[in-house]
Design a protein around this motif. Structure first.
Motif, PDB file in Angstrom:
ATOM      1  N   SER A 192      10.919   4.830  15.743  1.00 38.09           N
ATOM      2  CA  SER A 192      10.581   6.093  15.087  1.00 38.09           C
ATOM      3  C   SER A 192      11.008   6.052  13.622  1.00 38.09           C
ATOM      4  O   SER A 192      12.138   5.682  13.302  1.00 38.09           O
ATOM      5  CB  SER A 192      11.288   7.253  15.799  1.00 38.09           C
ATOM      6  N   PHE A 193      10.114   6.453  12.717  1.00 34.56           N
ATOM      7  CA  PHE A 193      10.441   6.406  11.296  1.00 34.56           C
ATOM      8  C   PHE A 193      11.600   7.327  10.909  1.00 34.56           C
ATOM      9  O   PHE A 193      12.426   6.949  10.071  1.00 34.56           O
ATOM     10  CB  PHE A 193       9.209   6.733  10.461  1.00 34.56           C
ATOM     11  N   PRO A 194      11.693   8.549  11.460  1.00 37.31           N
ATOM     12  CA  PRO A 194      12.852   9.388  11.082  1.00 37.31           C
ATOM     13  C   PRO A 194      14.198   8.744  11.406  1.00 37.31           C
ATOM     14  O   PRO A 194      15.200   9.056  10.766  1.00 37.31           O
ATOM     15  CB  PRO A 194      12.633  10.666  11.907  1.00 37.31           C
ATOM     16  N   SER A 195      14.218   7.816  12.377  1.00 32.20           N
ATOM     17  CA  SER A 195      15.486   7.160  12.725  1.00 32.20           C
ATOM     18  C   SER A 195      15.931   6.165  11.662  1.00 32.20           C
ATOM     19  O   SER A 195      17.089   5.735  11.654  1.00 32.20           O
ATOM     20  CB  SER A 195      15.350   6.438  14.069  1.00 32.20           C
ATOM     21  N   LEU A 196      15.041   5.794  10.741  1.00 29.48           N
ATOM     22  CA  LEU A 196      15.405   4.809   9.723  1.00 29.48           C
ATOM     23  C   LEU A 196      16.386   5.375   8.708  1.00 29.48           C
ATOM     24  O   LEU A 196      17.301   4.685   8.255  1.00 29.48           O
ATOM     25  CB  LEU A 196      14.147   4.313   8.996  1.00 29.48           C
ATOM     26  N   GLY A 197      16.188   6.636   8.320  1.00 28.69           N
ATOM     27  CA  GLY A 197      17.073   7.251   7.335  1.00 28.69           C
ATOM     28  C   GLY A 197      16.676   6.901   5.911  1.00 28.69           C
ATOM     29  O   GLY A 197      15.985   5.902   5.664  1.00 28.69           O
ATOM     30  N   PRO A 198      17.117   7.700   4.946  1.00 20.89           N
ATOM     31  CA  PRO A 198      16.687   7.511   3.547  1.00 20.89           C
ATOM     32  C   PRO A 198      17.200   6.242   2.894  1.00 20.89           C
ATOM     33  O   PRO A 198      16.636   5.795   1.886  1.00 20.89           O
ATOM     34  CB  PRO A 198      17.245   8.756   2.848  1.00 20.89           C
ATOM     35  N   ASP A 199      18.273   5.643   3.414  1.00 20.98           N
ATOM     36  CA  ASP A 199      18.836   4.449   2.790  1.00 20.98           C
ATOM     37  C   ASP A 199      18.204   3.151   3.305  1.00 20.98           C
ATOM     38  O   ASP A 199      18.512   2.071   2.806  1.00 20.98           O
ATOM     39  CB  ASP A 199      20.353   4.397   3.016  1.00 20.98           C
ATOM     40  N   HIS A 200      17.360   3.263   4.286  1.00 19.52           N
ATOM     41  CA  HIS A 200      16.674   2.088   4.826  1.00 19.52           C
ATOM     42  C   HIS A 200      15.656   1.588   3.786  1.00 19.52           C
ATOM     43  O   HIS A 200      15.007   2.386   3.116  1.00 19.52           O
ATOM     44  CB  HIS A 200      15.961   2.469   6.126  1.00 19.52           C
ATOM     45  N   LEU A 202      12.778   0.650   4.074  1.00 21.48           N
ATOM     46  CA  LEU A 202      11.447   1.185   4.375  1.00 21.48           C
ATOM     47  C   LEU A 202      11.536   2.623   4.860  1.00 21.48           C
ATOM     48  O   LEU A 202      10.684   3.090   5.634  1.00 21.48           O
ATOM     49  CB  LEU A 202      10.751   0.304   5.427  1.00 21.48           C
ATOM     50  N   GLY A 203      12.541   3.334   4.380  1.00 22.02           N
ATOM     51  CA  GLY A 203      12.807   4.678   4.884  1.00 22.02           C
ATOM     52  C   GLY A 203      11.951   5.774   4.300  1.00 22.02           C
ATOM     53  O   GLY A 203      11.940   6.893   4.810  1.00 22.02           O
ATOM     54  N   SER A 204      11.228   5.491   3.231  1.00 20.48           N
ATOM     55  CA  SER A 204      10.389   6.521   2.623  1.00 20.48           C
ATOM     56  C   SER A 204       9.013   6.549   3.276  1.00 20.48           C
ATOM     57  O   SER A 204       8.644   5.657   4.036  1.00 20.48           O
ATOM     58  CB  SER A 204      10.249   6.279   1.111  1.00 20.48           C
ATOM     59  N   VAL A 205       8.249   7.560   2.948  1.00 18.51           N
ATOM     60  CA  VAL A 205       6.965   7.816   3.603  1.00 18.51           C
ATOM     61  C   VAL A 205       6.024   6.621   3.470  1.00 18.51           C
ATOM     62  O   VAL A 205       5.816   6.095   2.363  1.00 18.51           O
ATOM     63  CB  VAL A 205       6.310   9.077   2.999  1.00 18.51           C
ATOM     64  N   LEU A 206       5.479   6.172   4.597  1.00 17.73           N
ATOM     65  CA  LEU A 206       4.427   5.155   4.681  1.00 17.73           C
ATOM     66  C   LEU A 206       4.865   3.745   4.289  1.00 17.73           C
ATOM     67  O   LEU A 206       4.051   2.815   4.315  1.00 17.73           O
ATOM     68  CB  LEU A 206       3.221   5.544   3.799  1.00 17.73           C
ATOM     69  N   GLN A 207       6.134   3.525   3.971  1.00 12.51           N
ATOM     70  CA  GLN A 207       6.512   2.216   3.430  1.00 12.51           C
ATOM     71  C   GLN A 207       6.386   1.083   4.438  1.00 12.51           C
ATOM     72  O   GLN A 207       6.027  -0.037   4.062  1.00 12.51           O
ATOM     73  CB  GLN A 207       7.925   2.280   2.848  1.00 12.51           C
ATOM     74  N   ALA A 208       6.665   1.336   5.714  1.00 14.39           N
ATOM     75  CA  ALA A 208       6.508   0.276   6.712  1.00 14.39           C
ATOM     76  C   ALA A 208       5.043  -0.126   6.841  1.00 14.39           C
ATOM     77  O   ALA A 208       4.718  -1.322   6.919  1.00 14.39           O
ATOM     78  CB  ALA A 208       7.054   0.743   8.063  1.00 14.39           C
ATOM     79  N   GLN A 209       4.150   0.858   6.843  1.00 15.65           N
ATOM     80  CA  GLN A 209       2.718   0.545   6.903  1.00 15.65           C
ATOM     81  C   GLN A 209       2.257  -0.198   5.651  1.00 15.65           C
ATOM     82  O   GLN A 209       1.458  -1.133   5.725  1.00 15.65           O
ATOM     83  CB  GLN A 209       1.897   1.830   7.049  1.00 15.65           C
ATOM     84  N   LEU A 210       2.770   0.226   4.494  1.00 14.27           N
ATOM     85  CA  LEU A 210       2.340  -0.378   3.233  1.00 14.27           C
ATOM     86  C   LEU A 210       2.817  -1.822   3.106  1.00 14.27           C
ATOM     87  O   LEU A 210       2.102  -2.674   2.581  1.00 14.27           O
ATOM     88  CB  LEU A 210       2.839   0.463   2.062  1.00 14.27           C
ATOM     89  N   LEU A 211       4.018  -2.110   3.582  1.00 15.71           N
ATOM     90  CA  LEU A 211       4.486  -3.496   3.583  1.00 15.71           C
ATOM     91  C   LEU A 211       3.611  -4.349   4.501  1.00 15.71           C
ATOM     92  O   LEU A 211       3.233  -5.472   4.147  1.00 15.71           O
ATOM     93  CB  LEU A 211       5.953  -3.569   4.017  1.00 15.71           C
ATOM     94  N   THR A 212       3.285  -3.808   5.665  1.00 12.05           N
ATOM     95  CA  THR A 212       2.445  -4.553   6.603  1.00 12.05           C
ATOM     96  C   THR A 212       1.074  -4.831   6.003  1.00 12.05           C
ATOM     97  O   THR A 212       0.527  -5.930   6.148  1.00 12.05           O
ATOM     98  CB  THR A 212       2.300  -3.775   7.919  1.00 12.05           C
ATOM     99  N   ALA A 213       0.503  -3.831   5.331  1.00  5.21           N
ATOM    100  CA  ALA A 213      -0.802  -4.034   4.690  1.00  5.21           C
ATOM    101  C   ALA A 213      -0.720  -5.125   3.629  1.00  5.21           C
ATOM    102  O   ALA A 213      -1.646  -5.945   3.490  1.00  5.21           O
ATOM    103  CB  ALA A 213      -1.293  -2.725   4.076  1.00  5.21           C
ATOM    104  N   TYR A 214       0.375  -5.154   2.865  1.00  5.85           N
ATOM    105  CA  TYR A 214       0.531  -6.210   1.862  1.00  5.85           C
ATOM    106  C   TYR A 214       0.622  -7.570   2.538  1.00  5.85           C
ATOM    107  O   TYR A 214       0.048  -8.556   2.048  1.00  5.85           O
ATOM    108  CB  TYR A 214       1.778  -5.959   1.016  1.00  5.85           C
ATOM    109  N   MET A 215       1.311  -7.628   3.682  1.00  5.79           N
ATOM    110  CA  MET A 215       1.425  -8.902   4.394  1.00  5.79           C
ATOM    111  C   MET A 215       0.063  -9.349   4.931  1.00  5.79           C
ATOM    112  O   MET A 215      -0.208 -10.550   5.027  1.00  5.79           O
ATOM    113  CB  MET A 215       2.443  -8.793   5.529  1.00  5.79           C
TER     114      MET A 215
END
Length: 574
Positions: A192-200, A202-215
């Motif tokens: 779950s993205f809320p479990s990442l927290g702001p200091d993670h 990839l903790g900001s909005v859409l960052q996990a998806q955006l990293l995956t798209a770049y990969m």
């Protein structure tokens, strides 16, 4: 005491303010918003560049038939991630971008930590199951992508022959592979993205998806180079300029409209951040020779070249030729401002504000929004700070002690547009929003064709009018708590209205069930404005196709701290 005579020419005009919600939140206005520094992909790329993330291939075991496994290491300053990909021989018959498909050219997973053999084995077993599969607890994203067969094959043949692919061919798609699915935030057991927290990282909005798209982009380039080497001893790698030019394809449909209605705080805060920084820049006092104007002029000229070279065909949206022509007028005005500090021979306290107002009167909305997006680059640190400050929880709660007369006043103030919408007209409820039984994909269909469908759309206009009718039957001092005991059907809408009190940019001003509503307008807000996808072209007024990370730096660039302007890439010279 002597009072100086009134001289209108010496009255300081008011500092430009934020544009009103009534202007910004029209669907056609939202559709015109262009990618900017605040868009997800650009902001995330800037973060990786600033922090010099280290992305490297750990394993690339793919045979000449395109069957195999790849593993990438992604090292942020405080954490490592891995991208695990499974390459498949491309199927030319069972290809689909829909979630019900069974054949993809690549399936992958973004996980936290260095990939272990257990991580790879689990992903290899579970990914193909999709709906019945389950991700490991450290998995952030599951993804799928397909090749652009024509462009990929042309590029492969060229590299294997020892030459670069034709830019003329590449520019008709601008990608080798396209994203067909990014699933996370609990889907299939992902974290779950809320479990990442702001200091993670990839903790900001859409960052996990955006990293995956770049990969996906990097994988597509690495794969075509790898297959070329397996095919020929004289194969060459992609020229770095061509590799940057290539993005990852993306297609989006109606589901993004549900996202907008389910995340109104996020939409509101993102748009407010954008409007805030634009207002600040429109209020800059600039004169002849100002370096900021020179920078803006360079950016506008970059955008003109990008538009002139755009080969895409747009069914509904403004053509790139028209935007380029409009931007030429902007460039002429900026050239005068840079040289003489004037616009049409006159000096102004806030010349950028005057320029924008004149553009709003004469240019296409998409051209104006391109200018506004480029203005943001003049105060990059302030823009980044506004984006980082976004905190938009989805939950709403009722304020039970408020009285219904106070609530009614709030509705009349914030939702006057909804109250003025004619919900009794024959077309007001002509369409219904539903999910298909076979694919669970969002659809919009004529209500009389699917009379049994449950309407999943958020009927703001009808809901607000029904709420006000019921409030009108209550005593003015009645509390919201007592009102909702009697009318529980209004609970969510009341909580939403109270939770967004006084905010200007949370809800598009439209009846989404009406015949005249164009769904693609809101899809484009998400794709173009919020995600940062370039060359977003419409298909049947309900799907968008575009290019993500068009011109983005390579991993080598990121490691070295690439500082050049990378967006709006020009076609590589051959």
């Amino acid at each position: 005491m002597t009072i100086a005579p009134h001289d209108p020419q010496h009255i300081q005009p008011p500092v430009p303010g934020l544009r009103p919600g009534a202007q910004v939140m029209r669907p056609e206005s939202l559709a015109a918003i262009q990618p900017s520094r605040l868009s997800g992909s650009r902001a995330f790329m800037n973060k990786m560049l600033r922090e010099r993330w280290d992305i490297s291939i750990q394993r690339f075991d793919v045979n000449a038939d395109s069957e195999g496994v790849v593993v990438y290491s992604i090292k942020a300053p405080t954490m490592e991630f891995s991208f695990i990909g499974f390459s498949r021989p491309p199927s030319r018959t069972a290809r689909t971008g829909r979630i019900i498909g069974q054949a993809w050219d690549m399936m992958g997973a973004l996980i936290e930590g260095a990939a272990t053999e257990a991580d790879i084995r689990s992903a290899q077993e579970e990914l193909p199951k999709l709906y019945t599969g389950r991700a490991t607890p450290n998995t952030l994203i599951w993804c799928r992508s397909n090749r652009s067969m024509r462009v990929f094959d042309q590029t492969l043949e060229a590299l294997a022959a020892g030459r670069q692919p034709s830019v003329d061919d590449l520019s008709r798609a601008c990608y080798l592979m396209r994203n067909t699915g990014l699933d996370g935030n609990g889907t299939f057991g992902t974290r779950s993205f809320p479990s990442l927290g702001p200091d993670h990282p990839l903790g900001s909005v859409l960052q996990a998806q955006l990293l995956t798209a770049y990969m996906m982009r990097e994988y597509s380039c690495d794969l075509v180079e790898h297959l070329a080497r397996l095919k020929s001893g004289k194969a060459v790698p992609l020229d770095p300029a061509i590799r940057r030019y290539l993005g990852v394809g993306n297609g989006s449909a109606l589901g993004l409209i549900f996202f907008i209605h389910r995340h109104p705080r996020l939409v509101d805060q993102w748009l407010e951040a954008r409007e805030t920084i634009i207002a600040r820049i429109r209020g800059l006092e600039v004169e002849a020779g100002d370096a900021r104007i020179r920078h803006l002029l360079d950016l506008v000229r970059t955008a003109i070249t990008f538009r002139k070279q755009d080969r895409m065909v747009y069914e509904t949206f403004t053509s790139s030729d028209e935007v380029a022509a409009d931007l030429n007028q902007v460039a002429d005005a900026l050239s005068e401002l840079l040289a003489h500090g004037t616009l049409d021979g006159e000096k102004h306290a806030y010349p950028l504000d005057v320029l924008v107002r004149r553009c709003e009167e004469t240019l296409k909305p998409e051209s104006v929004e391109t200018l506004l997006s480029l203005l943001i680059e003049l105060l990059p640190e302030e823009a980044d700070a506004l984006l980082a400050a976004i905190d938009a929880p989805d939950e709403f709660s009722v304020s039970p002690a408020e009285t219904v007369d106070s609530l009614a006043e709030l509705v009349r103030k914030d939702y006057d547009w909804a109250l003025a919408t004619d919900m009794a007209s024959p077309d007001a409820y002509k369409y219904v929003w539903y999910k298909s039984e076979t694919a669970e994909e969002p659809r919009r269909g004529a209500r009389d064709e699917v009379p049994e469908a449950l309407d999943l759309g958020l009927d703001i206009c009808g809901g607000v009018q029904s709420l006000m009718a019921d409030i009108g039957a209550e005593a003015p001092g009645t509390t919201v708590a007592r009102f909702l005991l009697k009318h529980p059907q209004h609970r969510y809408l009341v909580a939403r209205i109270q939770g967004l009190r006084g905010r200007a940019y949370h809800t598009p001003h439209a009846n989404i069930n009406a015949e005249r509503f164009i769904p693609i307008d809101l899809v484009r807000l998400m794709n173009c404005g919020i995600h940062g996808i370039d060359k977003t072209r419409d298909f049947l007024n309900r799907n968008l196709r575009g290019v993500l990370y068009h011109g983005a730096p390579t991993p080598n660039d990121i490691r070295s701290g690439y500082s050049a302007t990378w967006f709006y890439p020009a076609e590589p010279v051959q």
